[in-house]
Scaffold this active site. Structure first.
Site, mmCIF file in Angstrom:
data_model
loop_
_atom_site.group_PDB
_atom_site.id
_atom_site.type_symbol
_atom_site.label_atom_id
_atom_site.label_comp_id
_atom_site.label_asym_id
_atom_site.label_seq_id
_atom_site.Cartn_x
_atom_site.Cartn_y
_atom_site.Cartn_z
ATOM 1 N N HIS A 5 0.829 -1.184 -0.040
ATOM 2 C CA HIS A 5 0.075 0.078 -0.116
ATOM 3 C C HIS A 5 0.760 1.142 -0.066
ATOM 4 C CE1 HIS A 5 -2.447 -3.327 1.787
ATOM 5 N NE2 HIS A 5 -3.245 -2.689 0.953
ATOM 6 N N GLY A 21 -7.208 12.000 8.247
ATOM 7 C CA GLY A 21 -7.780 10.757 7.528
ATOM 8 C C GLY A 21 -8.027 11.166 5.978
ATOM 9 N N ARG A 25 -6.437 16.565 2.592
ATOM 10 C CA ARG A 25 -6.012 17.663 3.593
ATOM 11 C C ARG A 25 -4.624 16.940 3.960
ATOM 12 N NH1 ARG A 25 -9.860 18.206 8.608
ATOM 13 N NH2 ARG A 25 -10.466 20.091 7.486
ATOM 14 N N ARG A 44 -3.458 4.331 -4.207
ATOM 15 C CA ARG A 44 -4.924 4.452 -3.919
ATOM 16 C C ARG A 44 -5.080 5.803 -3.717
ATOM 17 N NH1 ARG A 44 -7.816 -0.397 -2.085
ATOM 18 N NH2 ARG A 44 -6.799 -2.193 -2.871
ATOM 19 N N MET A 181 -12.986 7.799 14.594
ATOM 20 C CA MET A 181 -12.970 6.330 13.997
ATOM 21 C C MET A 181 -11.566 5.554 13.799
ATOM 22 S SD MET A 181 -16.292 6.871 11.304
ATOM 23 C CE MET A 181 -16.496 5.093 11.207
ATOM 24 N N SER A 204 -15.753 19.003 15.185
ATOM 25 C CA SER A 204 -16.396 19.705 14.034
ATOM 26 C C SER A 204 -17.792 19.807 14.372
ATOM 27 C CB SER A 204 -16.148 18.876 12.831
ATOM 28 O OG SER A 204 -16.500 17.586 12.935
ATOM 29 N N ASP A 205 -18.501 18.883 15.120
ATOM 30 C CA ASP A 205 -19.786 19.162 15.305
ATOM 31 C C ASP A 205 -20.025 18.518 16.744
ATOM 32 O OD1 ASP A 205 -19.153 16.594 13.374
ATOM 33 O OD2 ASP A 205 -20.469 15.831 14.929
HETATM 34 N N1 HPA Z 1 -18.654 10.359 14.389
HETATM 35 C C1 HPA Z 1 -19.674 11.398 14.559
HETATM 36 N N2 HPA Z 1 -19.465 12.654 14.095
HETATM 37 C C2 HPA Z 1 -18.314 13.066 14.118
HETATM 38 C C3 HPA Z 1 -17.307 12.001 13.710
HETATM 39 C C4 HPA Z 1 -17.282 10.616 13.762
HETATM 40 O O1 HPA Z 1 -16.714 9.872 13.571
HETATM 41 N N3 HPA Z 1 -16.072 12.830 13.254
HETATM 42 C C5 HPA Z 1 -16.728 13.949 13.119
HETATM 43 N N4 HPA Z 1 -17.753 14.300 13.650
#
Ligand code: HPA
Length: 236
Positions: A5, A21, A25, A44, A181, A204-205
């Site tokens: 890989h 990831g 980026r 890849r 993850m 990010s959220d």
């Molecule tokens: N899961 C849920 N929300 C998220 C994730 C994730 O892995 N990464 C960024 N926001």
């Protein structure tokens, strides 16, 4: 020697690798930190880049999404390319009410709902743990830069979709800062190969507070802050 890989020659990677990831980026990080870097691998669409940052060798390579993908690249880097440190730089969903969108999370340990680390010592639930040396360097930089940061457990889930919100609430009650993850597999691979690893994430959220959001511009600026912590860990 090239691996299945990674098509780079021996010695193509620096001892420290920053690992987002997303391959796009990875390229942006490499060009931003090291304008003279060289692309050393491109299997890849996962580019690997090596150059010098502030006079010290550094590589950047993406992991792709999820623990199986990260495990392939991290294993080949640790075992075939002499890499000693991998610092994952990415985003997470906030879980803890203490964590706000835009904050930086340093994953000191990683819970997981994956079975990826369960076969190493049958019957033992191993603690997937970051390198303290790297975590300390990242936190020191966050303090110096007065960036909003949190240090503690994260969860590396196998599923992005379809998780029970009740489980997320329980994880929050147990002090879990955020969800991503990849971290748990990375920490265990570092342990297996006598290497060091850290995860530095921008929130990010927020899974339990959807009123919080971040504009794409904010996302990029905040991400740059997290990157400073990651570089401090890479070169400590
Ligand atoms: N899961 C849920 N929300 C998220 C994730 C994730 O892995 N990464 C960024 N926001």
């Amino acid at each position: 020697m090239p691996t299945p890989h990674i098509n780079a020659p021996d010695g193509a990677f620096a001892p420290a690798v920053l690992m987002p990831g997303d391959p796009k980026r990875a390229e942006r990080i490499a060009q931003m930190l090291m304008p003279d870097c060289e692309k050393v691998s491109d299997v890849r669409g996962i580019g690997g880049f090596t150059g010098e940052y502030e006079g010290k060798p550094l590589s950047v390579m993406a992991s792709g999404m999820g623990q199986p993908s990260l495990s392939i690249y991290a294993t080949e880097l640790f075992t075939q390319y002499g890499v000693k440190r991998i610092i994952r730089v990415g985003t997470c969903g906030g879980i803890s009410p203490k964590v706000k969108v835009g904050d930086v999370v340093v994953g000191l340990g990683a819970h997981t709902d994956s079975s990826i680390n369960t076969r190493l010592v049958p019957g033992v639930h191993l603690a997937a743990t970051a390198s303290w040396e790297l975590a300390e360097a990242a936190v020191t930089r966050a303090r110096e830069k007065e960036l909003p940061y949190h240090v503690g457990p994260i969860i590396s889930r196998d599923r992005f979709y379809g998780n029970d919100p009740k489980d997320t609430e329980r994880l929050a009650e147990l002090g879990t800062l955020g969800v991503e993850m990849e971290g748990a597999a990375l920490y265990m691979l570092a342990a297996q190969h006598g290497a060091q690893a850290l995860t530095v994430l921008t929130v990010s959220d927020h899974l339990l507070d959807s009123s919080q959001d971040m504009s794409p511009e904010d996302r990029e600026t905040r991400f740059t802050g997290a990157l400073e912590l990651a570089v401090a860990a890479a070169h400590c």
